[in-house]
Design an enzyme around this catalytic site. Structure first.
Site, short mmCIF file in Angstrom:
data_model
loop_
_atom_site.label_atom_id
_atom_site.label_comp_id
_atom_site.label_asym_id
_atom_site.label_seq_id
_atom_site.Cartn_x
_atom_site.Cartn_y
_atom_site.Cartn_z
N TYR A 75 0.42 -1.56 -0.31
CA TYR A 75 -0.14 -0.34 0.02
C TYR A 75 1.16 1.01 0.13
O TYR A 75 0.71 1.82 -0.66
CB TYR A 75 -0.69 0.06 1.33
N PHE A 127 -7.33 21.02 -24.78
CA PHE A 127 -7.38 19.42 -25.05
C PHE A 127 -9.10 18.85 -23.66
O PHE A 127 -8.99 19.86 -22.66
CB PHE A 127 -6.18 18.67 -24.25
N THR A 128 -9.84 18.33 -24.07
CA THR A 128 -11.47 18.07 -23.67
C THR A 128 -11.24 18.12 -22.07
O THR A 128 -11.51 18.69 -21.31
CB THR A 128 -11.82 16.82 -23.82
N ASP A 217 1.94 19.55 -21.33
CA ASP A 217 1.61 18.42 -20.95
C ASP A 217 2.26 17.09 -21.75
O ASP A 217 2.65 17.96 -22.46
CB ASP A 217 0.10 19.04 -22.10
N LYS A 260 -0.24 6.89 -23.28
CA LYS A 260 0.68 7.19 -24.64
C LYS A 260 1.76 7.29 -24.54
O LYS A 260 2.11 5.91 -24.93
CB LYS A 260 0.06 8.92 -25.18
N ARG A 384 -13.54 13.87 -33.85
CA ARG A 384 -13.14 15.54 -33.03
C ARG A 384 -13.15 16.57 -33.50
O ARG A 384 -12.65 17.23 -34.26
CB ARG A 384 -10.97 15.34 -33.08
N PHE A 451 -18.54 14.07 -25.87
CA PHE A 451 -18.55 13.15 -26.63
C PHE A 451 -17.79 11.95 -26.91
O PHE A 451 -18.50 10.69 -27.42
CB PHE A 451 -17.01 13.31 -27.65
C1 P71 Z 1 -6.66 10.85 -26.26
C2 P71 Z 1 -6.46 10.72 -24.91
C3 P71 Z 1 -7.93 9.96 -24.18
C4 P71 Z 1 -9.24 10.56 -24.81
C5 P71 Z 1 -9.49 11.44 -23.80
C6 P71 Z 1 -10.35 12.63 -23.92
C7 P71 Z 1 -11.47 12.20 -25.05
C8 P71 Z 1 -11.31 11.47 -25.71
C9 P71 Z 1 -10.71 10.25 -25.24
C10 P71 Z 1 -5.80 11.72 -23.50
C11 P71 Z 1 -5.59 13.46 -23.22
C12 P71 Z 1 -4.22 13.50 -23.66
C13 P71 Z 1 -3.62 15.04 -24.01
C14 P71 Z 1 -2.79 15.64 -24.67
C15 P71 Z 1 -4.64 14.23 -21.33
C16 P71 Z 1 -4.86 13.51 -21.77
C17 P71 Z 1 -6.09 12.59 -21.00
N1 P71 Z 1 -5.99 11.63 -24.66
N2 P71 Z 1 -3.61 15.32 -22.38
O1 P71 Z 1 -6.39 11.43 -27.63
O2 P71 Z 1 -4.44 13.19 -25.03
O3 P71 Z 1 -5.00 11.77 -20.36
O4 P71 Z 1 -6.89 9.84 -21.18
O5 P71 Z 1 -5.31 9.38 -19.41
O6 P71 Z 1 -6.90 11.23 -18.41
O7 P71 Z 1 -7.40 9.40 -27.18
P1 P71 Z 1 -6.01 10.67 -19.61
#
Ligand code: P71
Length: 460
Positions: A75, A127-128, A217, A260, A384, A451
């Protein structure tokens, strides 16, 4: 006759395979209707080639899988946390590492620590999840990316660059109200486009001049570094690893989705140089994620991230990774399919406005195109555009972004060139019959990040 150019190949061979299922047109018709024309709501068993995202979909290496067996599931004080912390310090150079279950977990902590009601956060395109956490903390995001980023056809080599005049205006007009400048490398919503070192240095200088911070980021920072190596004057002799370290050194901290670049299936972290902010973040992470030495990750996952970080900054890896994306993009460009140029780091972005000019943006052309592509071949992409942009938190009006795109995102180390060929041919076939694609209307709309779960039906 000498060859024009010698081919590269993946710097790995395949040890394990996972069968994928092909479907019939009738099966796909039924599946997309049941999914409300939203590719997020499809079951993955109904997908043939899954280009929804590069997030958490990478193939781990044998070293990563071996590392999973070394998971120390304590833990508190797991050995794997210290290995993760050491990897972050070595490859990104930040002092404090606060683990989180994934990127948005880190964004939540960062936003709560740094942003207060009435604050303004400038950044190189939204970013969303990032913007949502900034808004939930009471802040307002202001886009200061260069104009070219909003133009799919612009061939600017660094479409992730900040418009320095716009940034300075925001800093000047909001004294004491800008907690940090939020910079992404590469910029996802612009099409996986990089920021240049020169521009990052200049943005850093402006932040210093106005006494604020820069938070990166870092989700796709190694991909950004490769573009710098390839395109920026005076950088071609440097390794991706060196450039990554310099990018990070120009910032005060980062949020990271380890799903990623770092080649893991889950995980993330917040990294900070400032002792006081890190202390606050460590206090908050226990509320939302877990103890500050696991932050929502299992020990084995932290190990996979630690090893993945090291593998992600290898030049051979990144060259093959982005090389595959460029291969797909070049094929589509040759056939006249409108895509965002130059080809981005993690995917090819179809320009749905140019692809389907008959569909008004209020009928979600990118959503319609993603559904049409799935119907043609079982290839799954992601909208997107207007659906992703959502509504203005104050007025409730829909935000119609200039970019209306379908992203074909390439998971790392997963698909072969043959999969890219099949994908390109499917896009081409839909393009040939593009006048048959019809617009959509929303039948169900969730409040946050609509979305993901929104449902649609044909507009007419
Ligand atoms: C991608 C994602 C995952 C995603 C997130 C939201 C809507 C659709 C798909 C996530 C990112 C990203 C950047 C630049 C932060 C996050 C969040 N991308 N910054 O591209 O691309 O990270 O998903 O691990 O929470 O499909 P998280």
């Amino acid at each position: 006759m000498p060859l024009e150019r010698r081919s590269w190949a993946e710097p790995f061979k395949i040890k394990v395979v996972e069968p994928v299922r092909m479907t019939t047109p009738e099966q796909r018709r039924k599946a997309i209707e049941e999914a409300g024309y939203n590719t997020f709501l499809l079951r993955s068993r109904d997908v043939y080639i899954d280009l929804l995202t590069d997030s958490g979909t990478s193939a781990m290496s044998d070293r990563q899988w071996a590392g999973m067996m070394l998971g120390d599931e304590a833990y508190a004080g797991s050995e794997n946390f210290y290995r993760l912390e050491a990897a972050v310090r070595k490859y990104y150079g930040y002092r404090h590492v606060i683990p989180a279950h994934q990127g948005r977990g880190a964004e939540n902590i960062l936003s709560q620590v740094m942003i207060g009601p009435g604050d303004v956060v400038p950044g190189n395109m939204y970013f969303t999840t990032t913007r949502l956490h900034q808004e939930l903390a009471g802040g307002r995001f202001v886009d200061v990316i260069i104009e070219a980023a909003h133009e799919p056809a612009s061939e600017h080599p660094f479409k992730g660059d900040v418009d320095l005049e716009k940034l300075e205006t925001v800093l000047k007009e909001n004294p004491g109200r800008v907690p940090y400048v939020s910079l992404a490398a590469t910029v996802n919503m612009a099409g996986g486009q990089p920021i240049s070192l020169a521009n990052l240095r200049a943005a850093r200088a402006l932040a210093d001049k106005y006494g604020t911070r820069v938070i990166l980021d870092a989700t796709r920072v190694a991909e950004n570094a490769w573009f710098i190596q390839q395109r920026e004057a005076g950088q071609s002799h440097r390794s991706v690893r060196e450039i990554v370290l310099e990018i990070c050194s120009l910032t005060d901290g980062c949020t990271m989705s380890a799903k990623k670049d770092p080649l893991a299936n889950i995980g993330g972290f917040l990294a900070l140089n400032d002792d006081e902010a890190a202390e606050k973040a460590r206090n908050l992470v226990v509320v939302y994620e877990g103890l500050h030495t696991y932050g929502g990750m299992a020990g084995r996952d932290m190990e996979a991230v630690a090893i993945g970080i090291e593998e992600s900054v290898e030049d051979d890896h990144i060259r093959a990774r982005i090389g595959q994306v460029i291969y797909l993009g070049e094929k589509l460009m040759k056939w006249g399919v409108p895509i965002v140029k130059p080809v981005g780091g993690h995917g090819v972005f179809l320009d749905a406005k140019a692809f389907l000019p008959q569909i008004p943006q209020s009928e979600y052309p990118a959503q319609a195109l993603a559904a049409a592509l799935y119907l043609d071949s079982g290839v799954r992409g992601m909208e997107r555009g207007a659906v992703s942009a959502g509504r203005d938190p104050v007025s409730g009006a829909e935000r119609f972004p200039r970019l209306e795109l379908v992203r074909l995102t390439i998971p790392r180390r997963v698909y072969t060139q043959a999969h890219m060929d099949v994908t390109a041919e499917s896009v081409y076939c839909v393009f040939e019959e593009r006048e048959k694609v019809k617009g959509l209307k929303i039948t169900y709309e969730p409040k946050h990040l609509r979305f993901f779960q929104a449902r649609f039906a044909p507009a007419v």
